[in-house]
Design a protein around this motif. Structure first.
Motif, PDB file in Angstrom:
ATOM      1  N   VAL A  50      17.151 -15.351  28.905  1.00  0.00           N
ATOM      2  CA  VAL A  50      16.944 -14.166  28.070  1.00  0.00           C
ATOM      3  C   VAL A  50      18.266 -13.697  27.476  1.00  0.00           C
ATOM      4  CG1 VAL A  50      16.359 -11.709  28.129  1.00  0.00           C
ATOM      5  CG2 VAL A  50      14.845 -13.366  29.213  1.00  0.00           C
ATOM      6  N   VAL A  51      19.284 -13.605  28.300  1.00  0.00           N
ATOM      7  CA  VAL A  51      20.585 -13.135  27.815  1.00  0.00           C
ATOM      8  C   VAL A  51      21.175 -14.138  26.820  1.00  0.00           C
ATOM      9  CG1 VAL A  51      22.958 -12.566  28.493  1.00  0.00           C
ATOM     10  CG2 VAL A  51      21.025 -11.765  29.882  1.00  0.00           C
ATOM     11  N   LEU A  89      16.311  -5.935  31.599  1.00  0.00           N
ATOM     12  CA  LEU A  89      17.043  -7.074  31.037  1.00  0.00           C
ATOM     13  C   LEU A  89      16.068  -8.118  30.507  1.00  0.00           C
ATOM     14  CD1 LEU A  89      20.057  -8.088  30.849  1.00  0.00           C
ATOM     15  CD2 LEU A  89      19.545  -9.439  32.883  1.00  0.00           C
ATOM     16  N   VAL A  90      15.051  -8.426  31.299  1.00  0.00           N
ATOM     17  CA  VAL A  90      14.031  -9.386  30.873  1.00  0.00           C
ATOM     18  C   VAL A  90      13.286  -8.871  29.646  1.00  0.00           C
ATOM     19  CG1 VAL A  90      11.839 -10.452  31.549  1.00  0.00           C
ATOM     20  CG2 VAL A  90      13.754 -10.418  33.164  1.00  0.00           C
ATOM     21  N   ALA A  91      13.059  -7.559  29.590  1.00  0.00           N
ATOM     22  CA  ALA A  91      12.327  -6.963  28.467  1.00  0.00           C
ATOM     23  C   ALA A  91      13.052  -7.146  27.139  1.00  0.00           C
ATOM     24  CB  ALA A  91      12.070  -5.482  28.721  1.00  0.00           C
ATOM     25  N   LEU A  92      14.352  -7.425  27.183  1.00  0.00           N
ATOM     26  CA  LEU A  92      15.096  -7.652  25.949  1.00  0.00           C
ATOM     27  C   LEU A  92      14.581  -8.867  25.183  1.00  0.00           C
ATOM     28  CD1 LEU A  92      18.768  -6.989  27.151  1.00  0.00           C
ATOM     29  CD2 LEU A  92      17.333  -5.481  25.772  1.00  0.00           C
ATOM     30  N   ALA A  93      13.858  -9.751  25.882  1.00  0.00           N
ATOM     31  CA  ALA A  93      13.298 -10.927  25.210  1.00  0.00           C
ATOM     32  C   ALA A  93      12.146 -10.546  24.287  1.00  0.00           C
ATOM     33  CB  ALA A  93      12.827 -11.952  26.237  1.00  0.00           C
ATOM     34  N   GLY A  94      11.542  -9.375  24.526  1.00  0.00           N
ATOM     35  CA  GLY A  94      10.410  -8.953  23.705  1.00  0.00           C
ATOM     36  C   GLY A  94       9.189  -9.833  23.889  1.00  0.00           C
ATOM     37  N   SER A  95       8.990 -10.347  25.117  1.00  0.00           N
ATOM     38  CA  SER A  95       7.880 -11.272  25.390  1.00  0.00           C
ATOM     39  C   SER A  95       6.987 -10.699  26.481  1.00  0.00           C
ATOM     40  CB  SER A  95       8.434 -12.632  25.837  1.00  0.00           C
ATOM     41  OG  SER A  95       7.414 -13.432  26.412  1.00  0.00           O
ATOM     42  N   GLU A  96       5.750 -10.400  26.142  1.00  0.00           N
ATOM     43  CA  GLU A  96       4.818  -9.877  27.131  1.00  0.00           C
ATOM     44  C   GLU A  96       4.562 -10.888  28.245  1.00  0.00           C
ATOM     45  OE1 GLU A  96       1.230  -8.501  25.369  1.00  0.00           O
ATOM     46  OE2 GLU A  96       2.207  -6.967  24.128  1.00  0.00           O
ATOM     47  N   GLY A 135      27.590 -13.906  25.915  1.00  0.00           N
ATOM     48  CA  GLY A 135      28.110 -15.025  26.694  1.00  0.00           C
ATOM     49  C   GLY A 135      28.755 -14.544  27.984  1.00  0.00           C
ATOM     50  N   ARG A 136      29.570 -13.500  27.893  1.00  0.00           N
ATOM     51  CA  ARG A 136      30.187 -12.935  29.095  1.00  0.00           C
ATOM     52  C   ARG A 136      29.124 -12.331  29.992  1.00  0.00           C
ATOM     53  NH1 ARG A 136      32.869  -7.766  29.993  1.00  0.00           N
ATOM     54  NH2 ARG A 136      32.731  -7.343  27.762  1.00  0.00           N
ATOM     55  N   ALA A 137      28.140 -11.665  29.385  1.00  0.00           N
ATOM     56  CA  ALA A 137      27.056 -11.075  30.176  1.00  0.00           C
ATOM     57  C   ALA A 137      26.307 -12.155  30.955  1.00  0.00           C
ATOM     58  CB  ALA A 137      26.096 -10.316  29.266  1.00  0.00           C
ATOM     59  N   GLU A 138      26.064 -13.307  30.334  1.00  0.00           N
ATOM     60  CA  GLU A 138      25.358 -14.381  31.024  1.00  0.00           C
ATOM     61  C   GLU A 138      26.180 -14.917  32.187  1.00  0.00           C
ATOM     62  OE1 GLU A 138      23.450 -18.830  30.355  1.00  0.00           O
ATOM     63  OE2 GLU A 138      24.375 -17.793  28.649  1.00  0.00           O
ATOM     64  N   ARG A 139      27.485 -15.078  31.995  1.00  0.00           N
ATOM     65  CA  ARG A 139      28.329 -15.566  33.086  1.00  0.00           C
ATOM     66  C   ARG A 139      28.342 -14.578  34.250  1.00  0.00           C
ATOM     67  NH1 ARG A 139      31.342 -16.981  28.515  1.00  0.00           N
ATOM     68  NH2 ARG A 139      32.720 -15.167  28.719  1.00  0.00           N
ATOM     69  N   LEU A 140      28.449 -13.305  33.937  1.00  0.00           N
ATOM     70  CA  LEU A 140      28.409 -12.278  34.984  1.00  0.00           C
ATOM     71  C   LEU A 140      27.076 -12.298  35.720  1.00  0.00           C
ATOM     72  CD1 LEU A 140      30.014  -9.305  33.011  1.00  0.00           C
ATOM     73  CD2 LEU A 140      31.009 -10.427  35.017  1.00  0.00           C
ATOM     74  N   LEU A 141      26.004 -12.456  34.972  1.00  0.00           N
ATOM     75  CA  LEU A 141      24.665 -12.456  35.558  1.00  0.00           C
ATOM     76  C   LEU A 141      24.463 -13.659  36.472  1.00  0.00           C
ATOM     77  CD1 LEU A 141      21.773 -11.343  35.729  1.00  0.00           C
ATOM     78  CD2 LEU A 141      21.255 -12.612  33.627  1.00  0.00           C
ATOM     79  N   ARG A 189      28.196  -4.229  39.270  1.00  0.00           N
ATOM     80  CA  ARG A 189      27.939  -5.437  38.478  1.00  0.00           C
ATOM     81  C   ARG A 189      26.945  -5.151  37.354  1.00  0.00           C
ATOM     82  NH1 ARG A 189      28.175 -10.912  41.982  1.00  0.00           N
ATOM     83  NH2 ARG A 189      29.838 -10.356  43.431  1.00  0.00           N
ATOM     84  N   ASN A 190      25.966  -4.282  37.628  1.00  0.00           N
ATOM     85  CA  ASN A 190      25.056  -3.866  36.562  1.00  0.00           C
ATOM     86  C   ASN A 190      25.834  -3.212  35.429  1.00  0.00           C
ATOM     87  OD1 ASN A 190      22.926  -4.749  38.122  1.00  0.00           O
ATOM     88  ND2 ASN A 190      22.269  -2.711  38.763  1.00  0.00           N
ATOM     89  N   ARG A 191      26.798  -2.365  35.794  1.00  0.00           N
ATOM     90  CA  ARG A 191      27.624  -1.705  34.770  1.00  0.00           C
ATOM     91  C   ARG A 191      28.396  -2.741  33.951  1.00  0.00           C
ATOM     92  NH1 ARG A 191      29.812   1.392  39.086  1.00  0.00           N
ATOM     93  NH2 ARG A 191      28.655   3.314  39.514  1.00  0.00           N
ATOM     94  N   GLN A 192      28.926  -3.758  34.625  1.00  0.00           N
ATOM     95  CA  GLN A 192      29.705  -4.781  33.924  1.00  0.00           C
ATOM     96  C   GLN A 192      28.839  -5.550  32.930  1.00  0.00           C
ATOM     97  OE1 GLN A 192      31.195  -7.090  37.201  1.00  0.00           O
ATOM     98  NE2 GLN A 192      33.033  -5.832  37.464  1.00  0.00           N
ATOM     99  N   ILE A 193      27.628  -5.897  33.349  1.00  0.00           N
ATOM    100  CA  ILE A 193      26.721  -6.620  32.449  1.00  0.00           C
ATOM    101  C   ILE A 193      26.340  -5.736  31.268  1.00  0.00           C
ATOM    102  CG2 ILE A 193      24.409  -7.627  32.248  1.00  0.00           C
ATOM    103  CD1 ILE A 193      24.740  -8.523  35.209  1.00  0.00           C
ATOM    104  N   LEU A 194      26.042  -4.473  31.545  1.00  0.00           N
ATOM    105  CA  LEU A 194      25.710  -3.536  30.474  1.00  0.00           C
ATOM    106  C   LEU A 194      26.865  -3.407  29.495  1.00  0.00           C
ATOM    107  CD1 LEU A 194      23.958  -1.361  29.137  1.00  0.00           C
ATOM    108  CD2 LEU A 194      24.870   0.288  30.809  1.00  0.00           C
ATOM    109  N   ARG A 195      28.087  -3.286  30.030  1.00  0.00           N
ATOM    110  CA  ARG A 195      29.259  -3.131  29.160  1.00  0.00           C
ATOM    111  C   ARG A 195      29.457  -4.363  28.284  1.00  0.00           C
ATOM    112  NH1 ARG A 195      32.723  -2.247  32.947  1.00  0.00           N
ATOM    113  NH2 ARG A 195      32.072  -0.074  33.122  1.00  0.00           N
ATOM    114  N   ALA A 196      29.254  -5.543  28.860  1.00  0.00           N
ATOM    115  CA  ALA A 196      29.405  -6.767  28.070  1.00  0.00           C
ATOM    116  C   ALA A 196      28.392  -6.801  26.931  1.00  0.00           C
ATOM    117  CB  ALA A 196      29.236  -7.992  28.973  1.00  0.00           C
ATOM    118  N   LEU A 197      27.170  -6.382  27.196  1.00  0.00           N
ATOM    119  CA  LEU A 197      26.146  -6.367  26.150  1.00  0.00           C
ATOM    120  C   LEU A 197      26.427  -5.277  25.111  1.00  0.00           C
ATOM    121  CD1 LEU A 197      22.950  -7.017  28.310  1.00  0.00           C
ATOM    122  CD2 LEU A 197      24.101  -8.611  26.760  1.00  0.00           C
TER     123      LEU A 197
END
Length: 234
Positions: free
Chosen positions: A104-105, A148-155, A202-208, A188-196
């Motif tokens: 997704v990311v 995070l998964v909802a960002l895909a926009g896929s039911e 790309g950084r968000a995916e590595r952190l995740l 870590r949630n904050r770090q992923i949010l900040r990267a996005l």
């Protein structure tokens, strides 16, 4: 069990005029995720059907749906129980999470991204930490990953991961130190949010990916200590 059934009866109004097995399954899924029915609990058809005011057939269909989702297990001549996960179950949950969440990311495309839900989940976790409510912090972490998964926009992806996250809660319910399990991941949630927010998926995916690997190791460590490899209580 009496207290749980009393609170479950409060959900009866949610059924309204559309009392279906799917809606009953939704209610029970939520109650299992919240820990009202911990892993290993036997679910009484008479007691739960009476609390919700639904027929035995409707309840059995709801049980069947939740068994298909791997939240319940039917044991011959014993009844229906909330599932106790094995270590392999936990590892498989995390394999699925890594495949889906990282994809997704990776597939987000160009920023900006719709991050209000993620930001709200981080704020929810911060409030839980201030209140020393570690169970609520675990819930906020799951909310973060659901958003995070909802960002895909896929039911379809949302529906798939709803079941995966509900199974994950079964593992969390056996943890004896929820603070140690959940607290490190708020940062870590904050770090992923900040990267996005910076548009760097790309950084968000590595952190995740690192996040999920470390989380798996921690959950398995706790799980082995608490229930053993076969999922049987120690």
């Amino acid at each position: 069990m009496a207290e749980q059934l009393s609170e479950l009866a409060d959900d009866r109004a949610l059924l309204g005029r559309t009392s279906t097995a799917e809606r009953v399954a939704d209610i029970l899924r939520g109650r299992i995720a919240e820990g009202f029915f911990p892993p290993g609990t036997r679910l009484s058809e008479d007691a739960i059907g009476g609390a919700l005011g639904v027929s035995r057939n409707t309840l059995r269909e709801a049980f069947r749906l939740l068994t298909h989702e791997r939240l319940l297990v039917h044991e011959l001549n014993r009844g229906v129980f909330v599932r106790v996960l094995t270590v392999e179950d936990v590892a498989d949950i995390y394999r699925t999470r890594t495949l889906v969440e990282c994809a997704v990311v990776r597939g987000l495309g160009e920023p900006p991204y719709a991050l209000d839900g993620l930001a709200a989940a981080v704020a929810e976790g911060e409030l839980a930490t201030v209140r020393n409510d570690w169970k609520a912090l675990g819930t906020s972490n799951i909310h973060f990953h659901r958003e995070l998964v909802a960002l895909a926009g896929s039911e379809r992806t949302d529906e798939l991961m709803r079941s995966v996250f509900a199974e994950l809660r079964l593992a969390f319910h056996v943890v004896d130190d929820p603070r140690r399990l959940h607290e490190p991941y708020l940062a870590r949630n904050r770090q992923i949010l900040r990267a996005l927010q910076d548009g760097d998926h790309g950084r968000a995916e590595r952190l995740l990916e690192t996040y999920l690997t470390d989380s798996l190791d921690r959950v398995v460590e706790v799980y082995l200590r608490r229930v053993g490899e076969d999922g049987a209580g120690s």
